[in-house]
Design a protein around this motif. Structure first.
Motif, mmCIF file in Angstrom:
data_model
loop_
_atom_site.group_PDB
_atom_site.id
_atom_site.type_symbol
_atom_site.label_atom_id
_atom_site.label_comp_id
_atom_site.label_asym_id
_atom_site.label_seq_id
_atom_site.Cartn_x
_atom_site.Cartn_y
_atom_site.Cartn_z
ATOM 1 N N PRO A 78 0.840 -1.206 0.000
ATOM 2 C CA PRO A 78 0.000 0.000 0.000
ATOM 3 C C PRO A 78 0.868 1.247 0.000
ATOM 4 C CG PRO A 78 0.159 -0.865 2.207
ATOM 5 C CD PRO A 78 0.877 -1.844 1.319
ATOM 6 N N PRO A 79 0.263 2.388 -0.185
ATOM 7 C CA PRO A 79 1.035 3.632 -0.124
ATOM 8 C C PRO A 79 1.651 3.816 1.259
ATOM 9 C CG PRO A 79 -1.186 4.018 -0.993
ATOM 10 C CD PRO A 79 -1.171 2.626 -0.460
ATOM 11 N N HIS A 80 2.789 4.481 1.295
ATOM 12 C CA HIS A 80 3.457 4.791 2.561
ATOM 13 C C HIS A 80 3.020 6.175 3.014
ATOM 14 C CE1 HIS A 80 6.450 4.895 5.662
ATOM 15 N NE2 HIS A 80 6.990 5.986 5.154
ATOM 16 N N ILE A 81 2.682 6.296 4.303
ATOM 17 C CA ILE A 81 2.236 7.571 4.866
ATOM 18 C C ILE A 81 3.345 8.117 5.762
ATOM 19 C CG2 ILE A 81 0.485 8.736 6.261
ATOM 20 C CD1 ILE A 81 -1.447 6.503 5.535
ATOM 21 N N SER A 82 3.733 9.363 5.525
ATOM 22 C CA SER A 82 4.817 9.962 6.316
ATOM 23 C C SER A 82 4.580 11.455 6.475
ATOM 24 C CB SER A 82 6.170 9.710 5.638
ATOM 25 O OG SER A 82 6.211 10.324 4.366
#
Length: 744
Positions: free
Chosen positions: A139-143
């Motif tokens: 999944p997309p990485h959240i930062s």
């Protein structure tokens, strides 16, 4: 018999032909309805367990019982993995088969799964016409989740906040970001891309919301993000969002005890303030911090060590390294335990970074270091120069000095007035009330813009009872007449050495580093290097030097190399030197080695170390607990090989140590300070050497024990002659001849 064999062969041939006929007439079973999680193509996260199924059918292909089924990732990518019948047993001509596949460890990519069926005759379908496709992706990485630019924040009720985050699928599948939203207290809020469209694998998203009506306390923010394949990522960030009416008050802000200050870059500034909630809720203070022009947050500490009162004095240090010349606003923030927050931007709390005047050429009676007798007047001079640090007029200069109590003395321009960016300044100091010891005379200055050079520049002055000192015509002899020189190359030690070739000596059943043995060996290796040019000798001497440096102890500003073993002088238990102990002889030979390697390399690091070793030669017993030098009741300066309360007065050790002062003097021969100590040492040797003579016999090793030794008698002869070559003092030559005539 031949007929029987022929009949058997005919029957066998007929059997083989029959079996081959049976195999040829039966086709392998078909494979159909291949599905993964009941679909032909699916996309999953790495680590997901999927179910692969298919139908294996031989009813129209020979009607044989199904014997087994396998699958492979990739066509005929052996070895294949086994599948099981749904009904638990392979016993029919048509079977539904299944297997659970764990994709843990699978990297992102597209995988094709193929299934093979086998009947009881061994016919296998190894060219399947069906397969399923499995796409593994992350999944997309959240930062970079922040609230009003901070990872955690305190706000008042009704405040508007902005939540930001970065969503990135470029390294986890490369899919386009599809959507994102926030969940706070079970309420979903959509986040929008900053570029208005979700059309990239990387998106910066944000959402604005009001805290109106929120309850006091912590609120959890959860961010969800999806890519266009449906992959979801969830991240939780804890933020302190609370409602409070009256925050604590901030007052009494000071910068190094001033409301406004100007310092040079790199000078630390102490920041202090009062945080008070007694009239605004009377709640204990929870935290305090500051920023410079809204930059990096730095926390302040309570002066009493703990935040536990509604009123606290706080302090911190502003590190000014890297700040350019400018004026900076200091902002202080504080919160109480309920969460009430206050921010103050004190317009009158300004930190100015500006280079102050430079201070150079500080001298005492013309020297950077000097020994004086108590009661004398000394003149201190310096150059204060602002031409390259602002070009402002010099406004003032002053001296600070004192051990314990600090005294301040004004300095005056030599031309009568402060009216230039560059001034020569002076002051007269009376040392009549000064205690014996080392004093650092610090010169400080400021310009008319109030930029103060707080670090200053210093000269060193030692107040002591006068040493007896003769004048000597100090010269550097021909190389062969100097100390530590030999006519032949010295052998390299190969036993009882460490991995760097540094020798170790056995004492009390253990190997130890012996400072004098190491220094003398290194000096022999250095002499062999000078005679031969062979760098292997030089490398050994440098290894020995580094060992001495690494073993040394820093005490009272001086560097002492220790003995790490107990030693009974002359074998007497009541004359025990207890480890760690220090020797003036070791200090002198350490200084000789440093001086001679500096003479070859010019290395500034070694020069700094040598200066610290030299300091041990004026840390007198009268002023220091750790000492290797003293002044006796007749004002003679003495370097002690074995420092004891009841002085030993070893002659050869004193002379070896004096060689160190000689080597250092010729390295830094502009120093009056070194010259004074060297002359004092030579004078003591000259006035005492006759006490070691036994007419017509061996000379004495030390005055305390009256021990005699052939070895040390011969050393005394050589040492007196060597001192003659350095000083041109005929008395040393005469004593060398006298000792020789007494016994050789």
């Amino acid at each position: 018999m031949a007929l029987v064999i022929a009949v058997i062969l005919i029957i066998a041939t007929m059997s083989i032909s029959y079996i081959n006929f049976q195999r040829i007439k039966s086709l392998p079973p078909s494979v159909s309805l291949v599905r993964v999680n009941d679909d032909i193509n699916i996309t999953i996260l790495s680590g997901t367990v999927v179910t692969l199924t298919a139908i294996i059918d031989d009813t129209t292909r020979g009607d044989s019982i199904i014997q087994g089924a396998n699958y492979s990732v990739g066509l005929r990518n052996w070895p294949a993995s086994q599948m099981e019948p749904v009904d638990g047993l392979f016993n029919e001509t048509i079977e539904t088969v299944t297997v659970d596949i764990d994709t843990g460890g699978w990297t992102d990519g597209t995988y094709h799964l193929y299934i093979y069926g086998i009947d009881e005759l061994g016919n296998g379908n190894f060219t399947p016409n069906e397969h399923v496709t499995l796409v593994v992706t992350d999944p997309p990485h959240i930062s970079n989740v922040s609230i009003n630019g901070q990872s955690n924040i305190v706000v008042a009720p009704g405040s508007e906040i902005i939540v930001n985050a970065t969503l990135d699928d470029s390294l986890t599948g490369g899919s386009t970001i599809k959507s994102a939203f926030i969940t706070i207290d079970d309420v979903k809020i959509t986040m929008e891309p900053e570029d208005e469209d979700f059309d990239s694998s990387t998106e910066c998203v944000s959402a604005s919301l009001s805290t109106q009506g929120w309850l006091e306390g912590s609120h959890e923010i959860v961010i969800n993000a999806y890519d266009d394949l449906g992959n979801e990522e969830t991240t939780t960030r804890q933020s302190t969002l609370l409602a409070i009416s009256d925050p604590p008050l901030i007052s009494d802000i000071r910068l190094s005890n001033r409301t406004v200050i100007s310092v040079a870059p790199g000078v630390p500034v102490e920041l202090t303030a009062r945080i008070d909630d007694t009239d605004t809720g009377n709640t204990p203070i929870y935290n305090a911090w500051f920023t410079i022009d809204n930059s990096t947050v730095t926390f302040l500490e309570p002066v009493d060590g703990q935040f536990d009162n509604s009123s606290e004095e706080v302090r911190g240090t502003i590190m000014t390294e890297g700040l350019s010349d400018d004026v900076y606003d200091i902002q202080i923030f504080a919160s109480d335990t309920i969460g009430g927050s206050d921010v103050t931007a004190q317009d009158n709390t300004l930190l100015t970074i500006a280079a102050p005047p430079e201070i150079n050429n500080v001298t005492i009676d013309g020297f950077s270091e000097i020994i004086v007798v108590p009661g004398g007047l000394v003149e201190v001079r310096a150059i204060v120069d602002d031409t390259d640090t602002g070009n402002s007029t010099v406004d003032a200069a002053y001296i600070t000095y004192g051990n314990g109590t600090v005294y301040i003395v004004d300095m005056y321009p030599t031309d009568g007035s402060y009216d230039s960016p560059r001034e020569e300044v002076f002051s007269i100091i009376d040392t009549s009330s000064w205690p014996n010891g080392t004093h650092f005379i610090q010169v400080r200055a400021r310009d008319i813009k109030q930029n103060i050079n707080e670090t200053g520049c210093h000269a060193r002055l030692i107040v002591t009872a006068p040493f007896r000192m003769f004048e000597y015509d100090l010269i550097l002899p021909e190389y062969s007449n100097r100390s530590y020189t030999w006519e032949t190359l010295n052998p390299v030690i190969t036993t009882d050495v460490d991995s760097d070739g540094v020798p170790k000596n056995l004492f009390n059943g253990e190997l130890h580093y012996h400072p004098v043995a190491i220094a003398q060996y290194a000096l022999r290796m250095l002499d062999s290097y000078i005679l031969s040019g062979n760098e292997s000798y030089y490398n050994i001497s440098v290894s020995c030097l580094h060992r001495l440096i690494n073993e040394s102890h820093s005490i009272d500003g001086a560097l002492y190399v220790p003995y790490t073993f107990d030693f009974a002088l002359h074998g007497h238990a009541d004359q025990m030197m207890i480890a760690p102990w220090y020797s003036g002889m070791a200090q002198g030979q350490f200084l000789s080695l440093l001086s001679r390697i500096i003479d070859i390399t010019g290395d500034e690091y070694y020069l700094d170390v040598a200066e610290k070793v030299f300091r041990s030669f004026y840390n007198l017993e009268a002023h220091h607990t750790t000492w290797t030098v003293y002044s006796n009741s007749h004002d003679y300066y003495w370097i002690s090989e074995y420092p004891m309360i009841d002085k030993t007065q070893v002659l050869n050790g004193f002379v070896w140590a004096t060689y160190g002062l000689l080597d250092y003097y010729f390295l830094v021969n502009s120093s009056l300070f070194v010259n004074q100590l060297l002359r004092a040492a030579l004078t003591s040797i000259q006035d005492h050497v006759l006490l070691y003579r036994r007419v017509g016999n061996l000379s004495i090793y030390c005055l305390k024990h009256q021990v005699v030794s052939v070895t040390y008698h011969m050393i005394h002869i050589e040492q007196q002659e060597t001192l003659f070559h350095y000083t041109n003092e005929a008395y040393f030559h005469d004593m060398s001849v006298t000792f020789y005539n007494d016994w050789h």
